[in-house]
Scaffold this motif. Structure first.
Motif, PDB file in Angstrom:
ATOM      1  N   CYS C  37      47.360  35.293  45.212  1.00 20.54           N
ATOM      2  CA  CYS C  37      46.175  35.116  44.264  1.00 20.54           C
ATOM      3  C   CYS C  37      46.001  36.737  43.756  1.00 20.54           C
ATOM      4  CB  CYS C  37      44.954  34.328  44.564  1.00 20.54           C
ATOM      5  SG  CYS C  37      43.581  34.548  43.501  1.00 20.54           S
ATOM      6  N   MET C  40      48.670  38.116  41.561  1.00 18.54           N
ATOM      7  CA  MET C  40      48.593  37.596  40.035  1.00 18.54           C
ATOM      8  C   MET C  40      47.573  38.008  39.177  1.00 18.54           C
ATOM      9  SD  MET C  40      50.972  35.871  38.390  1.00 18.54           S
ATOM     10  CE  MET C  40      50.908  35.494  36.854  1.00 18.54           C
ATOM     11  N   LYS C  43      48.218  41.843  38.567  1.00 17.25           N
ATOM     12  CA  LYS C  43      49.083  41.855  37.326  1.00 17.25           C
ATOM     13  C   LYS C  43      48.790  41.352  36.139  1.00 17.25           C
ATOM     14  CE  LYS C  43      53.304  42.743  37.801  1.00 17.25           C
ATOM     15  NZ  LYS C  43      53.797  44.173  37.666  1.00 17.25           N
ATOM     16  N   ASN C  44      48.015  40.332  36.194  1.00 12.92           N
ATOM     17  CA  ASN C  44      47.088  39.675  34.671  1.00 12.92           C
ATOM     18  C   ASN C  44      46.603  40.931  34.260  1.00 12.92           C
ATOM     19  OD1 ASN C  44      45.578  38.735  33.189  1.00 12.92           O
ATOM     20  ND2 ASN C  44      44.346  37.800  34.477  1.00 12.92           N
ATOM     21  N   HIS C  48      47.252  43.018  30.592  1.00 12.22           N
ATOM     22  CA  HIS C  48      46.275  42.813  29.514  1.00 12.22           C
ATOM     23  C   HIS C  48      45.384  43.750  29.267  1.00 12.22           C
ATOM     24  CE1 HIS C  48      47.698  38.637  30.164  1.00 12.22           C
ATOM     25  NE2 HIS C  48      47.976  38.354  29.009  1.00 12.22           N
ATOM     26  N   LEU C  99      39.987  33.236  47.066  1.00 12.11           N
ATOM     27  CA  LEU C  99      39.672  34.209  45.891  1.00 12.11           C
ATOM     28  C   LEU C  99      39.907  33.283  44.757  1.00 12.11           C
ATOM     29  CD1 LEU C  99      41.354  37.544  47.005  1.00 12.11           C
ATOM     30  CD2 LEU C  99      39.152  36.868  47.251  1.00 12.11           C
ATOM     31  N   LYS C 100      39.086  33.599  43.816  1.00 10.47           N
ATOM     32  CA  LYS C 100      39.073  32.829  42.525  1.00 10.47           C
ATOM     33  C   LYS C 100      39.985  33.182  41.628  1.00 10.47           C
ATOM     34  CE  LYS C 100      34.625  30.765  42.701  1.00 10.47           C
ATOM     35  NZ  LYS C 100      35.356  29.792  43.847  1.00 10.47           N
ATOM     36  N   ASP C 101      40.591  32.476  40.690  1.00 12.16           N
ATOM     37  CA  ASP C 101      41.260  32.720  39.606  1.00 12.16           C
ATOM     38  C   ASP C 101      40.494  33.193  38.307  1.00 12.16           C
ATOM     39  OD1 ASP C 101      43.595  31.918  40.814  1.00 12.16           O
ATOM     40  OD2 ASP C 101      43.889  30.243  39.430  1.00 12.16           O
ATOM     41  N   ASN C 102      40.928  34.451  37.498  1.00  8.65           N
ATOM     42  CA  ASN C 102      40.263  34.591  36.138  1.00  8.65           C
ATOM     43  C   ASN C 102      40.900  34.407  34.854  1.00  8.65           C
ATOM     44  OD1 ASN C 102      39.147  35.964  33.974  1.00  8.65           O
ATOM     45  ND2 ASN C 102      38.007  37.516  35.414  1.00  8.65           N
ATOM     46  N   ASP C 103      40.763  33.219  34.290  1.00  6.20           N
ATOM     47  CA  ASP C 103      41.567  33.067  33.086  1.00  6.20           C
ATOM     48  C   ASP C 103      40.950  33.398  31.731  1.00  6.20           C
ATOM     49  OD1 ASP C 103      43.658  31.616  34.564  1.00  6.20           O
ATOM     50  OD2 ASP C 103      42.694  29.994  34.971  1.00  6.20           O
ATOM     51  N   ASP C 104      39.922  34.199  31.866  1.00  2.49           N
ATOM     52  CA  ASP C 104      39.371  34.497  30.640  1.00  2.49           C
ATOM     53  C   ASP C 104      40.379  35.305  29.661  1.00  2.49           C
ATOM     54  OD1 ASP C 104      37.043  33.494  31.659  1.00  2.49           O
ATOM     55  OD2 ASP C 104      36.077  35.379  31.917  1.00  2.49           O
ATOM     56  N   GLU C 105      40.347  35.127  28.496  1.00  2.85           N
ATOM     57  CA  GLU C 105      40.803  35.618  27.399  1.00  2.85           C
ATOM     58  C   GLU C 105      40.785  37.071  27.154  1.00  2.85           C
ATOM     59  OE1 GLU C 105      43.126  34.588  24.430  1.00  2.85           O
ATOM     60  OE2 GLU C 105      43.746  33.337  25.904  1.00  2.85           O
TER      61      GLU C 105
END
Lengths: 168, 168, 168, 168, 168, 168, 168, 168, 168, 168, 168, 168
Positions: C37, C40, C43-44, C48, C99-105
């Motif tokens: 997690c 990723m 890398k995210n 960005h 751990l939490k994902d963060n999918d914010d734009e």
């Protein structure tokens, strides 16, 4: 003040005590013999392998042998660093080893791999014993090395176990 | 559920506590000074060596110096990683070092090597002390590094001891 | 005599017991998920990232991602070496991660770095928990590896903390 | 005949004269101390850097420190090659250095970089002085080395100057 | 026609005859044992060396040991390539070796080096014997390898002889 | 304007004048002969060394020989680059060399090393002479190379001097 | 004149149009998810492989996994280069993947390999679809990369097909 | 005292004076232009070479071009290190270069090589001029670099001269 | 039994006899001189080459010289390994060489290459003679090395013959 | 029959037609000029960068310059491979370039980076145009190369765009 | 005197006689053809392998093919070095080869490996024949190479034999 | 839903259709034969070259041969990856090749190079034909590889053309 206290730490106090050296050397000696014994058996099977998995197992055992051999110098030098002595000859190995030789003319691949699996499992046990002794005497440098060797022995055992699992 | 519990592990709890940082930084500071001091003394003797073993000992001390120097950055960064600070200058080293300088114009090779043997033995003692402090605070990452440095210091001591053993 | 005693050390006794395998595998599973997690997410943010520190942070996060990724295979293989199993799929990761994902734009650089700082700090906490469990079961090979990972996680946290410290 | 003349060139004549050795050693001694001092200060700032340029400056100072450290052995050995002696300890460095220590707890990045810029500029000046002394005594081997070090010091100064130029 | 004649060269005719395999395997077996024995003795002295030439001889013996060890796999595989078998265990080595173990607690450096000099000279003799046997059976691939090993053994003997020549 | 002036710099004016080429070639010729002579003597002693420092000195002289040999091509090509010629044969070397051969059957290690120390010191003198000649003709490319060779010769002299200092 | 015309090629015209960016990003997103999914499944089988081909298949799947993983960064960066965005988290992968997870506890080697063969074949299909979309929008840089990935996927499929062909 | 004096060496005094910077920058600017010009011409002839020595000369000119190109960054950075500026564009090169372009469609190999021989000889002249200017201002770091470039230019001239000598 | 017999192989019997050492050393001495002579002549022509094949032949002769030089140490050490002595100086080479020097000022490329072709052919002859002598005394290690050198000499002769074949 | 048909494919038919060579060479010529122009501008800004991001941008532009420079030889050789000609001099570049020089004395970092962003975007446009021309003439080898260069140019544009996005 | 005698060794006498060249070339020609044939067959089976050992055998045959291919240039050049000629085309190979092609569409893995085992055994026979011919003519350089190739061929035969031994 | 649609892409649809495999395999088979043929001819001329350009052309043809050989495995594996078969033997090559063998005893260098120039030009033609066939069937992975091979073939043709252009 702190300095003067520190300067009192003599060579003998910084180093491990006499009893610790005795115990640890005593533990490392048969361990080294076992490692040499396992190295030789692994090469034996590497050389005398047969059958349709020949290349695959031939290479596997060569990798294992190389990994096992790499430990020998470290064990011997570890004994010397703390002020002890170590093995001196082929005969010395022979008298100290706990793992058993296998001089059979013909061994099937399955027997080869399962015997090595067991030997590696035993070696893990011997490594744990040595770890305990070193830990008892607070020889943190030796325990640190043994931890890596346990990981490697467990990896070899894993590989051999999975292969043997359905070998007819 | 498990997750929510886990998320409560705040930064401060995951990291070492304030006292631990204090104690460990305090232990690493003179250790770093000793390592710099021993580095400089080893180079000093490397540069001013004489006699028929010149090249042999010159190379030996260079290897030792290189090995000792390689530790410095790790100690300093270790202090920083846990949130502490570390040494800042030559004067800072000078005030914190416990091993002693040797500014003599003329030192015999035997004296050089036996003094370094003793200093390395003392360093082993200081490393063990630091190991205990870190272990007490459960700073397993620092202890793991110190274990390697003890092994190296014991190896240097072994080499120097064997050489000095019959040097007239 | 010694030998005969030694030979009694069976595979099962040398290896970790059933309960130990259960506990340790159970501890390594979410740990591996968290590492994936965090990889990723790192890398995210590497992909960005924006702003005048773009290249500097882009490189930083790539180094961190590479270091984090290098752990994954070791964790999984460690579980296998002791006889346990490990994660099997993206869905498996998703269900096990703490751990939490963060999918914010849109995420500001400061938010990116401070979130990673916190995640790395949390990871350190999870690593310590796993260390305790392994230590309890005397799985010294796993603890030895975790010690290195803690050191790395603390280094990443240090870097990210210092950068974030005065980011407006 | 040419040969017989040539053979008269005795060791002493080929080598630098006594006065030259004195003067050059005398010049190299504080130079070496300054280089060690600057190395330590550069590492100090490398370790205690903060802020949003943390990684960038942390790396910059590490490169500088590495380049500076690489000079130390060359200076010391150069003194030995011509028959002189060199520094012997941390205390020796401390007494010979002309650049000043900075033991402040808190230094802003801008202050760190501008202080190093000034120190590198001073070092260039000291290198030029040493160059003149060596040139006067026709020690062309030392001058040849110093020329490279001047180029490096000017490069470090350039980098630091450009960065500091608009740092608020 | 040439082709048809050529095709008659059966596997057995191309390969060495049964007797050749027997003789050569028989010659390689004790040779391999001697090489392992000499390896172990060389390491023994490498580990237990003492005195003011410690590092120099310690390194020398390590180089020799490495060179000797590199031969072992080649001898064993050579036996396998021609269809014979080779050594299988530590005990097997012990029973086949002609060079003698030295298990003494204390050996002076001079004794160490002169004993190794003699053992290497003996090994050269054994290599020449094996060369003759292989040459008799036209096993040109084995002789080709032995020629290199003789050159190496003679080099080790030369080094050891020159050193021992005036060691008091 | 500037360009038209610049274009007047003809080949001959850019290059060194006829007399300069003569003088410099004349200086480089015996220098090259001396370097070949010293190379051969260093190898001679490397091959015929004896005694308990055999390996140490054997290696030392090999390093020196390698360093000396590396100069030969540069000297010869330097003469060619400025339009001169250089040595053509063993006989040519023999007639041009100023350093003396040593064809003695038996030379003690001490004599070997002290003779090489003197030869290297002489070579330094010859290098300084050649440096002066090149400097006089403003051949800055040759002087630049000679400066490095002087540094190396002084280093070899230093090593040999320290070793010989107390060799009985 | 040619120049003035050329200068009219504004940033937007040189770059791909808005619709192209949309379409291509939209195509790369699930592709990246599939690649991550396939990577994880390949590692899953790499870790949980069993049987007498254990090492052979274990290595094969590691090579495949490494090759698959190497694509991920290229796909993500390609999306960014043309001005689009890409995946952000494990959950994002999970929602976008078209290939299916396999979380079974026990999978036979044959099932493992044939499932991977099918997944790689599907991946080839997805790659072809993405190729068409990029080709339609004249994104020649992306198509150029995809061509290499198709070649690799077809190679993996070939290997897996040949192995599975007669696995009982 | 010494220290206090030393500290007075301000940045400006350690660095080269304003006039020196002006003169040296002024000298390096056309030098850099000439080097770029010669690089381009050498590549031009490398690309458009013909005839039975095609490969030989094609490679020769590529080696020369690579060597020439390697100088460009050093010249430009040298100007920046002392505080000056350097070339900014193709047009800038074009206006500053003293060596002449050759845009002929057809050039015989002999003409190519002899023109490059002359250009390299001219470049040597320009390098000597720049050396004098730097020497006058005591910029020993720049002169040290130029000495290497002169050696290289003379080597290229030598090669080209020998080849052209009997080319019909 | 076998062992006791084996142990009788004394150092002298394992090594080559006195006469063998005499004969072989006697054969290797002029061989070494010829190799040095040919090395010097090859470099001579490498340095003084001219004409439109300059680079091609310049490189060819450098490769040949490097290959020839690589033999020198092996020949000398081979003589030492069997207990003989070898060349000691430039004068020693000069007196022992059988190939002739060529000190001519001007030598055409064709003459250079054809003379080297002949010298390499002669060297092959000398190598064959030495091979016979070593073979007679059963010095299989030396013959093994000479076989490689013959192959190399024949290759050099082939290259030079083909080139000279139509050189006008 | 197939063979005889195949043999009719003459050199001219296999190669690109006269018109294709004309068109493609014509397209590659200004492209090469633009690439050289962009290289020089990127280096210009690399050399004259200032401010607190100095090192970060200095390195970025060096990487870009290196990547851009690597294209030049490929473009030129591509023109030659199909039988066309290419640029010959600095003046030639100057007359063919479509991107504009920037000779300003002072350029802010933001202006530097945004201008390079635009130039790289323009270069992408020129690359697309050249791609179309090559595609029209079926010169698949050139298009294949251009596809890689477009990917690189888009990557440089991406980096520069992100950095510039919030640079004040 | 010795010299004058030596100089009589003409080119022809040093080289192998006309008959030797004839015989050896004649022997090497079909040998080279067989090696090319075996290379092609090994690659054929490498490409068309199937079944659950696919990867293992695919890799094995690739290693064998690479080893076989490495011999080709040596054989051909050996013929040229002694003054003979060698193969010129695919047709030439086809007419000279003694080993047989296998163009079957479907070959089982067992058949593939056993056929290669036989071919390698035949090749060993052909190598021994060639060895005898070269030995008869005293071409020691060729025999020396063949000895290595025999060792390799025997190793390949060993591997293939062991694998085939129990392949059903 | 997207997923379910995607999953319908069966293996057969993702892979190339039966007809495509037939056509492409059919095109690659003679191509591979031509490449082997050209490899052998290039080596033939490499081995039998003569004259004053011997080394230059000998090396050129070796580079070309190496480049050509590197293609063979890729072509063969490409056929296998799409499910087709490829060449199996020397005889298979011989029957499929379109380029012609040249078995002449004596070929002038000019004839050698011009014949290779023509063959490479023909090969380019065959590559273009294959490219068209693959493009027709949308086999983008194969076309991508062929584009590189065309570039290489055009480069070889260019080199050979330029050399031959004025060879008398």
């Amino acid at each position: 003040m702190k300095e003067s206290t520190a300067m009192k730490v003599s060579r003998s106090s910084a180093a491990l005590g006499h009893e610790a050296v005795e115990d640890i050397s005593e533990a490392l000696r048969p361990l080294l013999a076992d490692v040499f014994c396992l190295y030789m058996k692994t090469k034996n099977f590497h050389w005398h392998m047969r059958g349709n998995h020949f290349r695959d197992y031939h290479l596997l055992l060569d990798e294992h042998a190389e990994q096992i051999f790499a430990i020998t110098d470290d064990i011997a030098e570890r004994a010397r660093k703390i002020g002890g002595t170590t093995l001196r000859s082929i005969g010395d190995i022979s008298r100290s080893q706990r793992l058993k030789d296998n001089d059979d003319e013909t061994v099937t691949p399955k027997k080869m791999l399962s015997e090595l699996r067991d030997d590696n499992a035993h070696l893990t046990g011997f490594l744990r014993e040595a770890h305990e002794i070193c830990a008892k005497h607070n020889d943190v440098a030796t325990t640190s090395l043994i931890e890596v060797w346990i990981d490697q022995a467990e990896r070899r055992t894993w590989f051999l176990s999975e292969i043997v699992s359905d070998l007819q």
